[in-house]
Design an enzyme around this catalytic site. Sequence first.
Site, PDB file in Angstrom:
ATOM      1  CD  GLU A 226     -15.266 -13.293  42.171  1.00 59.86           C
ATOM      2  OE1 GLU A 226     -14.232 -13.948  42.011  1.00 59.86           O
ATOM      3  OE2 GLU A 226     -16.267 -13.402  41.430  1.00 59.86           O
TER       4      GLU A 226
ATOM      5  CG  ASP B  93     -16.917 -11.407  47.353  1.00 60.67           C
ATOM      6  OD1 ASP B  93     -16.870 -12.477  46.716  1.00 60.67           O
ATOM      7  OD2 ASP B  93     -16.046 -11.073  48.176  1.00 60.67           O
TER       8      ASP B  93
ATOM      9  CD  GLU C 140     -20.843 -11.289  38.701  1.00 63.31           C
ATOM     10  OE1 GLU C 140     -20.622 -12.507  38.663  1.00 63.31           O
ATOM     11  OE2 GLU C 140     -19.957 -10.444  38.861  1.00 63.31           O
TER      12      GLU C 140
HETATM   13  O1  G3I Z   1     -11.732 -16.274  24.833  1.00 62.69           O
HETATM   14  C1  G3I Z   1     -11.120 -17.546  25.087  1.00 62.69           C
HETATM   15  C2  G3I Z   1     -10.992 -18.334  23.842  1.00 62.69           C
HETATM   16  O2  G3I Z   1     -10.127 -17.667  22.959  1.00 62.69           O
HETATM   17  C3  G3I Z   1     -10.465 -19.732  24.208  1.00 62.69           C
HETATM   18  O3  G3I Z   1     -10.402 -20.524  23.054  1.00 62.69           O
HETATM   19  C4  G3I Z   1     -11.369 -20.400  25.218  1.00 62.69           C
HETATM   20  C5  G3I Z   1     -10.844 -21.771  25.663  1.00 62.69           C
HETATM   21  O4  G3I Z   1     -11.185 -22.055  26.984  1.00 62.69           O
HETATM   22  O5  G3I Z   1     -11.420 -19.576  26.347  1.00 62.69           O
HETATM   23  C6  G3I Z   1     -11.972 -18.294  26.084  1.00 62.69           C
HETATM   24  O6  G3I Z   1     -11.953 -17.587  27.273  1.00 62.69           O
HETATM   25  C7  G3I Z   1     -12.944 -17.934  28.236  1.00 62.69           C
HETATM   26  C8  G3I Z   1     -13.738 -16.681  28.574  1.00 62.69           C
HETATM   27  O7  G3I Z   1     -14.661 -16.967  29.594  1.00 62.69           O
HETATM   28  C9  G3I Z   1     -14.482 -16.119  27.353  1.00 62.69           C
HETATM   29  O8  G3I Z   1     -15.411 -17.038  26.898  1.00 62.69           O
HETATM   30  C10 G3I Z   1     -12.275 -18.464  29.480  1.00 62.69           C
HETATM   31  O9  G3I Z   1     -11.642 -19.717  29.192  1.00 62.69           O
HETATM   32  C11 G3I Z   1     -13.287 -18.649  30.571  1.00 62.69           C
HETATM   33  O10 G3I Z   1     -12.603 -18.972  31.782  1.00 62.69           O
HETATM   34  C12 G3I Z   1     -14.048 -17.364  30.796  1.00 62.69           C
HETATM   35  O11 G3I Z   1     -15.036 -17.606  31.773  1.00 62.69           O
HETATM   36  C13 G3I Z   1     -15.597 -16.455  32.365  1.00 62.69           C
HETATM   37  C14 G3I Z   1     -15.309 -16.456  33.863  1.00 62.69           C
HETATM   38  O12 G3I Z   1     -15.915 -15.329  34.445  1.00 62.69           O
HETATM   39  C15 G3I Z   1     -13.815 -16.400  34.139  1.00 62.69           C
HETATM   40  O13 G3I Z   1     -13.578 -16.228  35.491  1.00 62.69           O
HETATM   41  C16 G3I Z   1     -17.104 -16.481  32.130  1.00 62.69           C
HETATM   42  O14 G3I Z   1     -17.363 -16.322  30.750  1.00 62.69           O
HETATM   43  C17 G3I Z   1     -17.765 -15.357  32.918  1.00 62.69           C
HETATM   44  O15 G3I Z   1     -19.166 -15.541  32.878  1.00 62.69           O
HETATM   45  C18 G3I Z   1     -17.314 -15.414  34.357  1.00 62.69           C
HETATM   46  O16 G3I Z   1     -17.876 -14.311  35.050  1.00 62.69           O
HETATM   47  C19 G3I Z   1     -17.588 -14.239  36.456  1.00 62.69           C
HETATM   48  C20 G3I Z   1     -17.529 -12.782  36.826  1.00 62.69           C
HETATM   49  O17 G3I Z   1     -16.575 -12.112  36.033  1.00 62.69           O
HETATM   50  C21 G3I Z   1     -17.202 -12.609  38.307  1.00 62.69           C
HETATM   51  N1  G3I Z   1     -18.129 -13.350  39.134  1.00 62.69           N
HETATM   52  C22 G3I Z   1     -18.271 -14.769  38.791  1.00 62.69           C
HETATM   53  C23 G3I Z   1     -18.666 -14.914  37.320  1.00 62.69           C
HETATM   54  C24 G3I Z   1     -18.915 -16.348  36.971  1.00 62.69           C
HETATM   55  O18 G3I Z   1     -17.716 -17.093  37.060  1.00 62.69           O
END
Ligand code: G3I
Length: 396
Positions: free
Chosen positions: A172, A234, A308
């Site tokens: 990205e 991306d 994805e």
């Molecule tokens: O693990 C913590 C947990 O300890 C905490 O209590 C909780 C509270 O919010 O957060 C947890 O972490 C989260 C993590 O996912 C694991 O579940 C984060 O907040 C959350 O922001 C994170 O989101 C991920 C996101 O990327 C972050 O950018 C999504 O699961 C994941 O599907 C998403 O994947 C991205 C790709 O890497 C790149 N392309 C876009 C795609 C979708 O956004």
Amino acid sequence: MITLPQKRRRLAQGLVFLLVQALLFLVSVGQATAAKWDLSLPSLANTYKDDFMIGNVMNPNQTTDDELTAMFKHQYNLVTAENDMKPQYLSSAKGVYNFANADTLVNWAKAKNIKVHGHTLVWHSQSAPWLTTGEDGKPLTRTAAKANMEEYIHKVAGHFKGKVISWDVVNEAFDGGTGIPTDWKSVLRKNSPWYIAYENGADKKKGESGADYIYDAFVFARLADPGATLYYNDYNETDAWKREAMALMAEDLNAQWKKDQRNADPNRLLVEALGMQAHYWTANLNVNDVEATITRFIKAGVKVGVTELDIPYGSYSKQHTTPLTKEEERFQARLYAQLFKVYKKYANSIDRVTFWGKADSQSWRGQGSPVLFDRTFAAKQAFDAVIDPEGFLEAN
Ligand code: G3I
């Protein structure tokens, strides 16, 4: 000043909110306990075994779920860690690396003969601040950031050497384009901490700029794990400006690599594949744009990966929050069928199609019911559409 009736009304609103949340929780628990994967369904991986790999995401804590593991092994032959191979989780400070969770996933995959895609080495988001930023919160210099990047990639790609088949080396990096660019560097995400650090000390007279972090990342990844296929990945890759920017970048970096003395194999590209994240929406997915992106990437001489894929119902600005009706499910399924018809047409150039979510209840955009299995893990019409795109479109 809040009056007594206002206080009562707020209290009542609060109670109703709590009641609704409790009900939603009970419904989701009920669904989760009732949910069961159906192993008698046809296998996606097997259906496409002569075309491309079929992948999905996993989190390490899911690897102890035997039923889910059996389903994964049945349906997919490639896995991406949804979060646990991102820098934020692998390295909290300089010299500190924690591979435990990622290793759990990689070992699980190895034991099941499922290939692993590494996601991701260099990203502006979910990064490790020490890589690009000093303890004073200020950007590091270009030289310091480059040294950190080299150390990080050497350590991480070195650790997973032979265990991953590919890496999203940079994720990205583009942002904010509109018209078709002729210079890919002009539409880079200039507020990425990597871009900012690489600008800090760049010798403009020599043509250096913040953009140089991308080439360095690919070179360090190649040197650390020559066996891995190197991806640039991306989203919104079907936007005409971004499609062009991604293709121009791959062409440019590959030309630069040809003349690089570190290049031990002149016949091999540096940026070998472009990843189409394929986070679409039912309201505005145009399959012609998908095809145009694939053909532009092929023209750039690289492979294509769908990395994805999901299609939540609605649009980004008008998100859908209720379960899909049969008709909405059919509409979504037709889009999946159209996509897979295109993927099959270009199968020679596409090496994988990875879904971003196993069931609607486990997806980052779950409210829009974006994937092939519903909240009870039952196959949706979208599953049938992917298994037999032509047949589904004919019947629907
Ligand atoms: O693990 C913590 C947990 O300890 C905490 O209590 C909780 C509270 O919010 O957060 C947890 O972490 C989260 C993590 O996912 C694991 O579940 C984060 O907040 C959350 O922001 C994170 O989101 C991920 C996101 O990327 C972050 O950018 C999504 O699961 C994941 O599907 C998403 O994947 C991205 C790709 O890497 C790149 N392309 C876009 C795609 C979708 O956004």
